[in-house]
Every structure is written in structure tokens, then in C-alpha cells.
Design an enzyme around this catalytic site. Sequence first.
Site, PDB file in Angstrom:
ATOM      1  N   HIS A 122      -1.476 -18.802 -71.161  1.00  0.00           N
ATOM      2  CA  HIS A 122      -2.853 -19.271 -71.101  1.00  0.00           C
ATOM      3  C   HIS A 122      -3.551 -18.709 -72.591  1.00  0.00           C
ATOM      4  CE1 HIS A 122      -3.156 -21.467 -67.237  1.00  0.00           C
ATOM      5  NE2 HIS A 122      -2.275 -20.372 -66.973  1.00  0.00           N
ATOM      6  N   LYS A 175      11.235  -9.749 -75.342  1.00  0.00           N
ATOM      7  CA  LYS A 175      11.957 -10.219 -76.936  1.00  0.00           C
ATOM      8  C   LYS A 175      13.485 -10.491 -76.373  1.00  0.00           C
ATOM      9  CE  LYS A 175       9.433  -6.775 -79.513  1.00  0.00           C
ATOM     10  NZ  LYS A 175       9.491  -5.288 -80.541  1.00  0.00           N
TER      11      LYS A 175
END
Length: 204
Positions: A122, A175
Site C-alpha cells: 500500500h 531481497k
Amino acid sequence: MSLKDKIKNDPKLKKIVHRMLIPKGEATPRFWVKLLVNPFLHKRGKGSKIRYRTRIDVLPFNRFELGQNSTIEDFCTINNGVGDVLIGENTLIGMSNVIIGPVTIGNDVIMAQNIVVSALNHEYRDVTMPIHAQKILTAPIIIEDDCWIAANAVITAGVTIGKHSVVAANAVVTKDIPPYSVAVGNPAKVIKKYDFDLKDWVRV
């Protein structure tokens, strides 16, 4: 221009179609969509299983595919509202997993319990607007073939987990994880890699 493109490019028409498919303020498609539309649009491979107590929030405007001999266990939530959810063959989605597209999961993947794989974020940076009123951001998640994701792991938007990798329990993956790696911790770090010359797993 296709019908799908016409709907996407016309905000009023898009809103009308959206309300026909999903009740206001909800993520679950209407019953008639589940019964009369989704079975003809989404692909299910031979021998695939979706357990009865699973929430399948899939809509016709994005893809949902479950490969041959793959299983989605009880209490999972699968949502393709903002992006495709594609699951390969011989893959297990364990109990109580949450998968929010766009997500691609390969073949022969093991996902244990209580895992969150969410390619959705968001926007929050405009402090004059409530966060729920700001735009939704997505970045695809890819879990390549033959991975094992252990219990309670979190895979965040934009991450790729390489082939035959292991993500440890409770890890938070922010990652990319290279192929043939073992990753642990929050944020997850690679602690082992497979050395093809030594034919063994070595510490990094």
C-alpha cells in the site's frame, strides 16, 4: 481493442464491472463468479486438489493456474485480484498460507504452514490521505522450481527465490535469493550455497 482493454481504460465501466464481480469493500468474488465463470477461465491440472476449507479469491480478469498433481491445503487464501497467481506441477501449498499475486511458483515446490507471499504493498507517503485510499503497488514474486519454504516465512514484493533454495522458518525475505542457497533470518541472509565443484553445501 479487446473487451478487457476497453474496461480497463474506462473508469466508469471498470467500476460497474468490478461491482458485478465483487461486493463493495470485499475481496471475495460473488458466488455466481465462482460457480459460472472461474471454472471456465482458470486452469487446473490433472490430479490437482484444492481443499474444501480454502478461500479462493480469484477473479476472471487475472490468471489463476494450478498445475498437475499440485495441492492447496486447508485454510489458505489465494488472491489474484491485483495480479496472476500461477502454481506449477507437483507443488504443495501447505495449510494457512496466504498468496497474493502477482506470484509465480514453480514445479516441485514445498511450502510449509503459515507462509505469507504477498506481491502487494500500500502506498502511504501522502499524509493528507488515509493509507487505504492511496494506490496499491505491486511487484512480482517468483519462486523457482524445487524450493522449500519453511513455516511462518514471509516473502515480500519483488523477490525472486532461485531454484532448489531453502528459506528457513520465520525468515523474512526482502531481497532475491540465488539458486541453490539456504537463507535464514530477518531480513533473510544466505548462509549456505551449493558448490558444484565440491559437490557439497558450503557456508558463505
